[in-house]
Design an enzyme around this catalytic site. Structure first.
Site, PDB file in Angstrom:
ATOM      1  N   HIS A 170     -13.362 -14.627  -0.087  1.00 18.41           N
ATOM      2  CA  HIS A 170     -12.962 -15.590   0.944  1.00 18.41           C
ATOM      3  C   HIS A 170     -13.817 -15.402   2.196  1.00 18.41           C
ATOM      4  CE1 HIS A 170      -8.668 -16.974  -0.359  1.00 18.41           C
ATOM      5  NE2 HIS A 170      -9.540 -17.042  -1.330  1.00 18.41           N
TER       6      HIS A 170
ATOM      7  N   TYR B 174      -1.798 -18.043   8.009  1.00 19.64           N
ATOM      8  CA  TYR B 174      -0.760 -17.279   8.717  1.00 19.64           C
ATOM      9  C   TYR B 174      -0.167 -18.228   9.749  1.00 19.64           C
ATOM     10  CZ  TYR B 174      -3.124 -12.954   7.062  1.00 19.64           C
ATOM     11  OH  TYR B 174      -3.687 -11.961   6.298  1.00 19.64           O
TER      12      TYR B 174
ATOM     13  N   PRO C 288       2.175  -5.685   7.412  1.00 16.89           N
ATOM     14  CA  PRO C 288       1.177  -6.294   6.513  1.00 16.89           C
ATOM     15  C   PRO C 288       0.362  -7.435   7.134  1.00 16.89           C
ATOM     16  CG  PRO C 288       3.420  -6.881   5.859  1.00 16.89           C
ATOM     17  CD  PRO C 288       3.547  -5.875   6.943  1.00 16.89           C
TER      18      PRO C 288
ATOM     19  N   LYS D 172      -4.095  -4.595   6.167  1.00 17.26           N
ATOM     20  CA  LYS D 172      -4.873  -3.365   6.367  1.00 17.26           C
ATOM     21  C   LYS D 172      -4.402  -2.151   5.561  1.00 17.26           C
ATOM     22  CE  LYS D 172      -7.926  -4.813   9.130  1.00 17.26           C
ATOM     23  NZ  LYS D 172      -8.539  -5.606   8.046  1.00 17.26           N
TER      24      LYS D 172
ATOM     25  N   TYR E 114     -10.612  -8.221  10.840  1.00 14.07           N
ATOM     26  CA  TYR E 114     -10.040  -8.647   9.558  1.00 14.07           C
ATOM     27  C   TYR E 114     -10.903  -8.197   8.384  1.00 14.07           C
ATOM     28  CZ  TYR E 114      -7.154 -11.542   6.504  1.00 14.07           C
ATOM     29  OH  TYR E 114      -6.285 -11.970   5.520  1.00 14.07           O
TER      30      TYR E 114
HETATM   31  P1  RFL Z   1       1.671   4.022  -2.440  1.00 14.75           P
HETATM   32  O1  RFL Z   1       1.129   2.781  -3.016  1.00 14.75           O
HETATM   33  O2  RFL Z   1       3.020   3.987  -1.820  1.00 14.75           O
HETATM   34  O3  RFL Z   1       1.619   5.146  -3.556  1.00 14.75           O
HETATM   35  C1  RFL Z   1       2.231   6.398  -3.387  1.00 14.75           C
HETATM   36  C2  RFL Z   1       2.532   6.976  -4.756  1.00 14.75           C
HETATM   37  O4  RFL Z   1       3.138   8.255  -4.581  1.00 14.75           O
HETATM   38  C3  RFL Z   1       4.232   8.353  -5.487  1.00 14.75           C
HETATM   39  N1  RFL Z   1       5.218   9.329  -4.978  1.00 14.75           N
HETATM   40  C4  RFL Z   1       5.395  10.543  -5.517  1.00 14.75           C
HETATM   41  N2  RFL Z   1       4.772  11.179  -6.530  1.00 14.75           N
HETATM   42  C5  RFL Z   1       5.205  12.433  -6.843  1.00 14.75           C
HETATM   43  N3  RFL Z   1       6.259  13.035  -6.210  1.00 14.75           N
HETATM   44  C6  RFL Z   1       6.898  12.418  -5.197  1.00 14.75           C
HETATM   45  N4  RFL Z   1       7.948  13.019  -4.592  1.00 14.75           N
HETATM   46  C7  RFL Z   1       6.472  11.129  -4.805  1.00 14.75           C
HETATM   47  N5  RFL Z   1       6.877  10.251  -3.861  1.00 14.75           N
HETATM   48  C8  RFL Z   1       6.116   9.178  -3.970  1.00 14.75           C
HETATM   49  C9  RFL Z   1       4.801   6.943  -5.523  1.00 14.75           C
HETATM   50  O5  RFL Z   1       5.586   6.732  -6.695  1.00 14.75           O
HETATM   51  C10 RFL Z   1       3.532   6.109  -5.516  1.00 14.75           C
HETATM   52  O6  RFL Z   1       3.056   5.837  -6.811  1.00 14.75           O
HETATM   53  O7  RFL Z   1       0.695   4.594  -1.294  1.00 14.75           O
HETATM   54  P2  RFL Z   1      -0.927   4.565  -1.241  1.00 14.75           P
HETATM   55  O8  RFL Z   1      -1.525   4.972  -2.541  1.00 14.75           O
HETATM   56  O9  RFL Z   1      -1.276   5.301   0.006  1.00 14.75           O
HETATM   57  O10 RFL Z   1      -1.300   3.014  -1.068  1.00 14.75           O
HETATM   58  C11 RFL Z   1      -0.948   2.309   0.105  1.00 14.75           C
HETATM   59  C12 RFL Z   1      -0.719   0.831  -0.224  1.00 14.75           C
HETATM   60  O11 RFL Z   1       0.182   0.751  -1.308  1.00 14.75           O
HETATM   61  C13 RFL Z   1      -0.146   0.063   0.983  1.00 14.75           C
HETATM   62  O12 RFL Z   1      -0.758   0.460   2.182  1.00 14.75           O
HETATM   63  C14 RFL Z   1      -0.371  -1.469   0.828  1.00 14.75           C
HETATM   64  O13 RFL Z   1       0.360  -1.965  -0.264  1.00 14.75           O
HETATM   65  C15 RFL Z   1       0.060  -2.210   2.098  1.00 14.75           C
HETATM   66  N6  RFL Z   1      -0.038  -3.673   1.964  1.00 14.75           N
HETATM   67  C16 RFL Z   1      -1.260  -4.327   2.107  1.00 14.75           C
HETATM   68  N7  RFL Z   1      -2.382  -3.616   2.312  1.00 14.75           N
HETATM   69  C17 RFL Z   1      -3.596  -4.258   2.380  1.00 14.75           C
HETATM   70  O14 RFL Z   1      -4.617  -3.575   2.585  1.00 14.75           O
HETATM   71  N8  RFL Z   1      -3.738  -5.626   2.244  1.00 14.75           N
HETATM   72  C18 RFL Z   1      -2.627  -6.406   2.032  1.00 14.75           C
HETATM   73  O15 RFL Z   1      -2.791  -7.611   1.851  1.00 14.75           O
HETATM   74  C19 RFL Z   1      -1.324  -5.770   1.992  1.00 14.75           C
HETATM   75  N9  RFL Z   1      -0.218  -6.481   1.773  1.00 14.75           N
HETATM   76  C20 RFL Z   1       1.121  -4.421   1.726  1.00 14.75           C
HETATM   77  C21 RFL Z   1       0.987  -5.841   1.635  1.00 14.75           C
HETATM   78  C22 RFL Z   1       2.367  -3.804   1.558  1.00 14.75           C
HETATM   79  C23 RFL Z   1       3.476  -4.558   1.312  1.00 14.75           C
HETATM   80  N10 RFL Z   1       4.701  -3.874   1.123  1.00 14.75           N
HETATM   81  C24 RFL Z   1       5.596  -4.119   0.070  1.00 14.75           C
HETATM   82  C25 RFL Z   1       4.982  -2.674   1.885  1.00 14.75           C
HETATM   83  C26 RFL Z   1       2.110  -6.618   1.405  1.00 14.75           C
HETATM   84  C27 RFL Z   1       3.353  -5.993   1.266  1.00 14.75           C
HETATM   85  C28 RFL Z   1       4.545  -6.890   1.047  1.00 14.75           C
HETATM   86  C1  PHB Z   2      -0.761 -10.803   0.042  1.00 16.09           C
HETATM   87  O1  PHB Z   2      -1.403 -11.649  -0.588  1.00 16.09           O
HETATM   88  O2  PHB Z   2       0.142 -10.138  -0.479  1.00 16.09           O
HETATM   89  C2  PHB Z   2      -1.062 -10.587   1.474  1.00 16.09           C
HETATM   90  C3  PHB Z   2      -2.169 -11.217   2.029  1.00 16.09           C
HETATM   91  C4  PHB Z   2      -2.457 -11.029   3.380  1.00 16.09           C
HETATM   92  C5  PHB Z   2      -1.640 -10.218   4.149  1.00 16.09           C
HETATM   93  C6  PHB Z   2      -0.544  -9.568   3.580  1.00 16.09           C
HETATM   94  C7  PHB Z   2      -0.253  -9.769   2.239  1.00 16.09           C
HETATM   95  O3  PHB Z   2      -1.917 -10.052   5.460  1.00 16.09           O
END
Ligand code: RFL
Ligand code: PHB
Length: 389
Positions: free
Chosen positions: A72, A200, A292, A296, A384
């Site tokens: 994009h 957004y 989110p 980032k 971004y």
């Molecule tokens: P994770 O993905 O939470 O993985 C951590 C892992 O550790 C395990 N764990 C354990 N393992 C052993 N013993 C324990 N006691 C443990 N406790 C936990 C867990 O089961 C898991 O498998 O962290 P990690 O790897 O640092 O990754 C981070 C990302 O997942 C997170 O920052 C992103 O998903 C945030 N996020 C977004 N980030 C972006 O860069 N671009 C996006 O568009 C974006 N959109 C989002 C998002 C996060 C969202 N939510 C649900 C919080 C959209 C949403 C809705």
């Molecule tokens: C997503 O597609 O899940 C998404 C995209 C952009 C954001 C957060 C989540 O800023």
């Protein structure tokens, strides 16, 4: 068991770090609480910065991302009927990649055997020991037996709720946090996106985001008070609300469909400093959370992993102790800038319950400024696509 680096958590941080270390010939083991299926069922990030794309390229597992991901060159901020396009490609010369965290995780899981990366799933009672010594260890139980691994370093990639961050004594670390008074209610559906780029929207009824996973799969969000329950949001009610908040242009091309997933994620800004203590390093959500809005979270996890892998390789290959000592400051410098961007975009695009007419005018004035100033759009665009590593 003995290894060079014990990694707690097999989310994107743990899998990326383990793969990068194995590619450099470093021994490591990943231990994870959940099953692979559970991890792949979590619907999270969708937008990748170049650092994340480059790490996949460096590992040679970017084939599916390049074939199926959507590059994009821009995104949009909507305010009522107005659509302000941020032409990130023209303003920065770079693009972002729309490719789901689920797919990156799937690619990393599939490639793990070829890197010789051992991942132990389904562990319980993980505990970190002696992180202030040169011989840290991690213990856990699995199928009723206690297990232990001795390592030279432990890396906590275990997300916000994992045990690693809590192993840093209170006297050494501190956490800074902002909790927001709303969460994002997300829906995933097999329908074509309403627009070819993300939107957004800041509507008087609240925030909305139109995103996607592919040309046939859409991801949408609205903000809701933390008291709301998913069960109270039928698909139709959510589609109705999205149409209103995203504005007439998006609504006209929005296709409705049954939800594949629907969930509410609370919004939080959080940083735990330092990101290293003794022989324990923290990466990703274990050390910090961003709302989110700036996309980032996953990308910060990737940059932490980049810095951590460099420091670990330098130490384990050439005994360069400065590399490990510098990890926390290097990672935090980038983390704080992403925290600022995510916080300011959240502030700009959401209606806070405590806001009055003045705060609303500030939002409108800022959106007017962004619409009329290339410098303002450039500042948003460079954040971004991701600040330099
Ligand atoms: P994770 O993905 O939470 O993985 C951590 C892992 O550790 C395990 N764990 C354990 N393992 C052993 N013993 C324990 N006691 C443990 N406790 C936990 C867990 O089961 C898991 O498998 O962290 P990690 O790897 O640092 O990754 C981070 C990302 O997942 C997170 O920052 C992103 O998903 C945030 N996020 C977004 N980030 C972006 O860069 N671009 C996006 O568009 C974006 N959109 C989002 C998002 C996060 C969202 N939510 C649900 C919080 C959209 C949403 C809705
Ligand atoms: C997503 O597609 O899940 C998404 C995209 C952009 C954001 C957060 C989540 O800023």
């Amino acid at each position: 068991m003995r290894t060079q680096v014990a990694i707690v958590g097999a989310g994107p941080s743990g899998l990326l770090l383990g793969s990068l270390l194995r590619a450099e010939g470093i021994e490591c083991v990943v231990i994870e609480r959940q099953t692979p299926d559970h991890i792949l069922s979590r619907i999270r990030a969708g937008v990748l910065e170049q650092i994340t794309v480059q790490l996949m390229e460096r590992l040679g597992i970017d084939g599916r991302m390049k074939a199926e991901g959507l590059p994009h060159g821009g995104f949009n901020l909507a305010d009522g009927e107005r659509l302000i396009r941020i032409d990130i490609e023209a303003l920065t010369g770079k693009q972002v990649m729309v490719y789901g965290q689920t797919e990156i995780t799937r690619d990393l899981m599939a490639a793990a055997p070829s890197f010789g990366l051992e991942i132990i799933y389904g562990v319980q009672d993980v505990a970190l020991h002696d992180i202030e010594s040169d011989a840290p260890s991690v213990t856990w139980s699995k199928d009723g037996t206690e297990q232990r691994i001795d390592a030279q370093f432990v890396v906590g990639c275990d997300g916000f709720h994992g045990p690693s961050r809590r192993a840093i004594p209170d006297a050494v670390g501190r956490s800074l946090e902002k909790v927001y008074p709303f969460g994002w209610l997300g829906i995933l559906a097999d329908v074509p996106p309403c627009n070819h780029e993300l939107i957004y929207a800041n509507h008087e009824r609240g925030f909305a985001l139109a995103s996607m996973r592919s040309s046939t799969r859409s991801r949408y969000y609205i903000d809701v008070p933390l008291t709301e329950r998913v069960e109270d949001w039928s698909d139709d009610r959510l589609w109705d609300e999205l149409e209103i908040r995203l504005g007439p242009q998006a609504a006209a091309s929005m296709t409705r469909g049954p939800s594949l997933e629907k969930s509410i994620a609370p919004l939080r800004s959080f940083v735990s400093e330092p990101m290293r203590h003794g022989r324990l390093l923290l990466c990703g959500d274990a050390a910090h959370i961003v709302p989110p809005t700036g996309a980032k979270g996953l990308n910060l996890a990737a940059s932490d992993v980049h810095y951590a892998s460099q420091a670990l390789v330098a130490h384990l290959r050439t005994n360069d102790t400065d590399a490990i000592a510098g990890y926390s400051d290097k990672a935090l410098a980038r983390v704080w800038k992403a925290e600022r961007f995510s916080w300011s975009l959240t502030r700009l695009m959401h209606r806070f319950p405590e806001d009055g007419a003045f705060e609303r005018r500030m939002q409108v004035a800022e959106l007017d400024y962004i619409a009329s100033s290339e410098a303002a759009r450039q500042a948003i665009a460079e954040n971004y696509v991701g600040l330099p590593i």
